[in-house]
Design an enzyme around this catalytic site. Sequence first.
Site, PDB file in Angstrom:
ATOM      1  N   HIS A 172      16.151  -5.966  16.072  1.00 18.19           N
ATOM      2  CA  HIS A 172      17.074  -7.087  16.296  1.00 18.19           C
ATOM      3  C   HIS A 172      16.787  -8.147  15.239  1.00 18.19           C
ATOM      4  CE1 HIS A 172      17.647  -6.387  20.852  1.00 18.19           C
ATOM      5  NE2 HIS A 172      16.716  -5.519  20.502  1.00 18.19           N
ATOM      6  N   TYR A 184      20.311  -0.129  21.796  1.00 18.69           N
ATOM      7  CA  TYR A 184      21.357  -0.788  20.999  1.00 18.69           C
ATOM      8  C   TYR A 184      21.788   0.085  19.824  1.00 18.69           C
ATOM      9  CZ  TYR A 184      17.081  -2.259  18.457  1.00 18.69           C
ATOM     10  OH  TYR A 184      15.877  -2.293  17.804  1.00 18.69           O
ATOM     11  N   ARG A 191      15.879  -0.395  10.720  1.00 20.33           N
ATOM     12  CA  ARG A 191      14.813  -1.065   9.954  1.00 20.33           C
ATOM     13  C   ARG A 191      14.830  -0.693   8.479  1.00 20.33           C
ATOM     14  NH1 ARG A 191       9.652  -2.917  12.311  1.00 20.33           N
ATOM     15  NH2 ARG A 191      10.107  -3.278  14.470  1.00 20.33           N
ATOM     16  N   GLN A 231       0.803  -1.233   0.000  1.00 21.67           N
ATOM     17  CA  GLN A 231       0.000   0.000   0.000  1.00 21.67           C
ATOM     18  C   GLN A 231       0.836   1.284   0.000  1.00 21.67           C
ATOM     19  OE1 GLN A 231      -2.324   0.173   3.602  1.00 21.67           O
ATOM     20  NE2 GLN A 231      -0.553   0.374   4.912  1.00 21.67           N
TER      21      GLN A 231
HETATM   22  P1  FAD Z   1       4.404  -5.404   8.887  1.00 17.09           P
HETATM   23  O1  FAD Z   1       5.841  -5.128   9.148  1.00 17.09           O
HETATM   24  O2  FAD Z   1       3.387  -4.634   9.658  1.00 17.09           O
HETATM   25  O3  FAD Z   1       4.176  -5.179   7.342  1.00 17.09           O
HETATM   26  C1  FAD Z   1       2.890  -5.148   6.780  1.00 17.09           C
HETATM   27  C2  FAD Z   1       2.985  -4.473   5.422  1.00 17.09           C
HETATM   28  O4  FAD Z   1       1.736  -4.591   4.771  1.00 17.09           O
HETATM   29  C3  FAD Z   1       3.290  -2.981   5.515  1.00 17.09           C
HETATM   30  O5  FAD Z   1       4.326  -2.653   4.635  1.00 17.09           O
HETATM   31  C4  FAD Z   1       1.966  -2.315   5.161  1.00 17.09           C
HETATM   32  O6  FAD Z   1       2.136  -1.053   4.538  1.00 17.09           O
HETATM   33  C5  FAD Z   1       1.374  -3.345   4.214  1.00 17.09           C
HETATM   34  N1  FAD Z   1      -0.106  -3.325   4.146  1.00 17.09           N
HETATM   35  C6  FAD Z   1      -0.976  -3.251   5.180  1.00 17.09           C
HETATM   36  N2  FAD Z   1      -2.248  -3.267   4.737  1.00 17.09           N
HETATM   37  C7  FAD Z   1      -2.179  -3.353   3.384  1.00 17.09           C
HETATM   38  C8  FAD Z   1      -3.165  -3.413   2.356  1.00 17.09           C
HETATM   39  N3  FAD Z   1      -4.499  -3.371   2.633  1.00 17.09           N
HETATM   40  N4  FAD Z   1      -2.751  -3.506   1.069  1.00 17.09           N
HETATM   41  C9  FAD Z   1      -1.426  -3.551   0.759  1.00 17.09           C
HETATM   42  N5  FAD Z   1      -0.441  -3.483   1.698  1.00 17.09           N
HETATM   43  C10 FAD Z   1      -0.820  -3.402   3.001  1.00 17.09           C
HETATM   44  N6  FAD Z   1      10.372  -7.652  15.771  1.00 17.09           N
HETATM   45  C11 FAD Z   1      11.603  -8.247  15.753  1.00 17.09           C
HETATM   46  O7  FAD Z   1      11.756  -9.355  15.191  1.00 17.09           O
HETATM   47  N7  FAD Z   1      12.685  -7.640  16.355  1.00 17.09           N
HETATM   48  C12 FAD Z   1      12.558  -6.415  17.001  1.00 17.09           C
HETATM   49  O8  FAD Z   1      13.558  -5.881  17.510  1.00 17.09           O
HETATM   50  C13 FAD Z   1      11.262  -5.772  17.043  1.00 17.09           C
HETATM   51  N8  FAD Z   1      11.076  -4.571  17.668  1.00 17.09           N
HETATM   52  C14 FAD Z   1       9.823  -3.977  17.678  1.00 17.09           C
HETATM   53  C15 FAD Z   1       9.614  -2.740  18.330  1.00 17.09           C
HETATM   54  C16 FAD Z   1       8.338  -2.141  18.339  1.00 17.09           C
HETATM   55  C17 FAD Z   1       8.121  -0.839  19.096  1.00 17.09           C
HETATM   56  C18 FAD Z   1       7.264  -2.754  17.650  1.00 17.09           C
HETATM   57  C19 FAD Z   1       5.879  -2.110  17.632  1.00 17.09           C
HETATM   58  C20 FAD Z   1       7.461  -3.976  16.995  1.00 17.09           C
HETATM   59  C21 FAD Z   1       8.734  -4.609  17.008  1.00 17.09           C
HETATM   60  N9  FAD Z   1       8.954  -5.845  16.381  1.00 17.09           N
HETATM   61  C22 FAD Z   1      10.187  -6.445  16.387  1.00 17.09           C
HETATM   62  C23 FAD Z   1       7.836  -6.523  15.735  1.00 17.09           C
HETATM   63  C24 FAD Z   1       7.890  -6.327  14.252  1.00 17.09           C
HETATM   64  O9  FAD Z   1       7.987  -4.970  13.901  1.00 17.09           O
HETATM   65  C25 FAD Z   1       6.656  -6.929  13.604  1.00 17.09           C
HETATM   66  O10 FAD Z   1       6.378  -8.178  14.158  1.00 17.09           O
HETATM   67  C26 FAD Z   1       6.935  -7.076  12.111  1.00 17.09           C
HETATM   68  O11 FAD Z   1       7.095  -5.818  11.518  1.00 17.09           O
HETATM   69  C27 FAD Z   1       5.827  -7.869  11.432  1.00 17.09           C
HETATM   70  O12 FAD Z   1       6.134  -7.979  10.077  1.00 17.09           O
HETATM   71  P2  FAD Z   1       4.997  -8.221   9.012  1.00 17.09           P
HETATM   72  O13 FAD Z   1       5.700  -8.270   7.699  1.00 17.09           O
HETATM   73  O14 FAD Z   1       4.141  -9.346   9.429  1.00 17.09           O
HETATM   74  O15 FAD Z   1       4.060  -6.929   9.117  1.00 17.09           O
END
Ligand code: FAD
Length: 378
Positions: free
Chosen positions: A48, A211, A104, A36
């Site tokens: 991490h 970190y 990130r 998106q």
């Molecule tokens: P997301 O990273 O949320 O990606 C989802 C993607 O889908 C996004 O790019 C979004 O734009 C897109 N999207 C959403 N809806 C739509 C739609 N309708 N159509 C098209 N695209 C869409 N995890 C670790 O492993 N190590 C860490 O150190 C860590 N630190 C964190 C610190 C914080 C404060 C937070 C909040 C989280 C942290 N996490 C960490 C967790 C980690 O960020 C998430 O678990 C991870 O980003 C999940 O990845 P994902 O690809 O499932 O989802």
Amino acid sequence: MAQEKQAIAIIGAGLGGAAAGALLQSAGFDVKIYEQAPSFTRLGAGIHMGPNVLKIFQRIGMDQKLIDISSTPSHWFSRNGLTGEYLSRIPLEGYGATYCTVHRGDLSALQMDTMAPGTVQFNKRLTRLEDNGSDVYLEFQDGTSARAAIVIGADGINSRVRETLLGAEKPNYSGWVGHRAMITAEKLTKFDLTFEDCVKWWGPDRHMMVYYTTGRRDEYYYVTGVPHAAWEFDGAFVQSSREEMFEAFAGYHPVVQALIEATDDVTKWPLFNRNPLPLWSQGRMVLLGDACHPMKPHMAQGAAMAIEDAAMLTRCLEETGANAYAEAFALYEANRRERATRVQTVSNANTFLLTQEDPSWVYGYDVYAQPLRDKSVA
Ligand code: FAD
């Protein structure tokens, strides 16, 4: 209306979706990712990436590139936030691959380079999808549409794909927020203090994880967990302030105070989660990462679970072939649910590495070394 047909459509090019794109492509599948966002920018946050993830990045030739740009701490220190006393000193070496902490944005940029040009289509917000039995119809906000044989929902905690499978339901607000700030390391030189590579400062009800995010150690990053009764704001985050941070960490160790003093810009993020979902797939649609098992971030393993999901799903699709997707999805869930739920539970409890425990079950895990469990286990 422009329409294209892809064998596998991934919704979302976050850390999980991008990993799935690269892994599926390297296994020979025809993949397209619909994201998106108009583009990805280098927003200020770190992450991490443990040895369990680096073992997966080896498969797509990304591990050394990541190590080259990351900080690679030898230990995770846990310290009493008030007195500075060490609560644990956890070695981060000896789990079969390197432990990295990184920006990130830099991680995401490396991931984008692991896929063939044109794999990720930006500005494609999925608004509707429909599994009609023979394929899945996808509709985007820009008026375009597409069809795919399989759809992977890697679209995060507010997943549109999850909603299609299970109905609209807001995630649970955890009662906690995370503050995030990126500090120029040069600003720390005026303090006569030691800033360790990877340290978590624990208070009775709050913490600050700190970190470096580059190999040059020129960026130091902190992320907190602080109780916050209700999230009354719109949007993913709001601006916080140095004053708010001093108040939240009043009486904490001089290193914590110095970090707040060196802060130029700090944001505040609500921490949401969901209970384990009753199903991970339906028909031609399957979920991974935060779309499937979001958690509070205190174990630093949320993205790691998304990337492990991507690796296991690829393995299962290779095992059965894409035509037998139902079998692949059942096999995937049978081989992921227990681990993802365990990590989700421990992460939500915020106890990981507080005491001198052995984290081998997390970091020593190799998704490729696991014998595939029978799908009937799920
Ligand atoms: P997301 O990273 O949320 O990606 C989802 C993607 O889908 C996004 O790019 C979004 O734009 C897109 N999207 C959403 N809806 C739509 C739609 N309708 N159509 C098209 N695209 C869409 N995890 C670790 O492993 N190590 C860490 O150190 C860590 N630190 C964190 C610190 C914080 C404060 C937070 C909040 C989280 C942290 N996490 C960490 C967790 C980690 O960020 C998430 O678990 C991870 O980003 C999940 O990845 P994902 O690809 O499932 O989802």
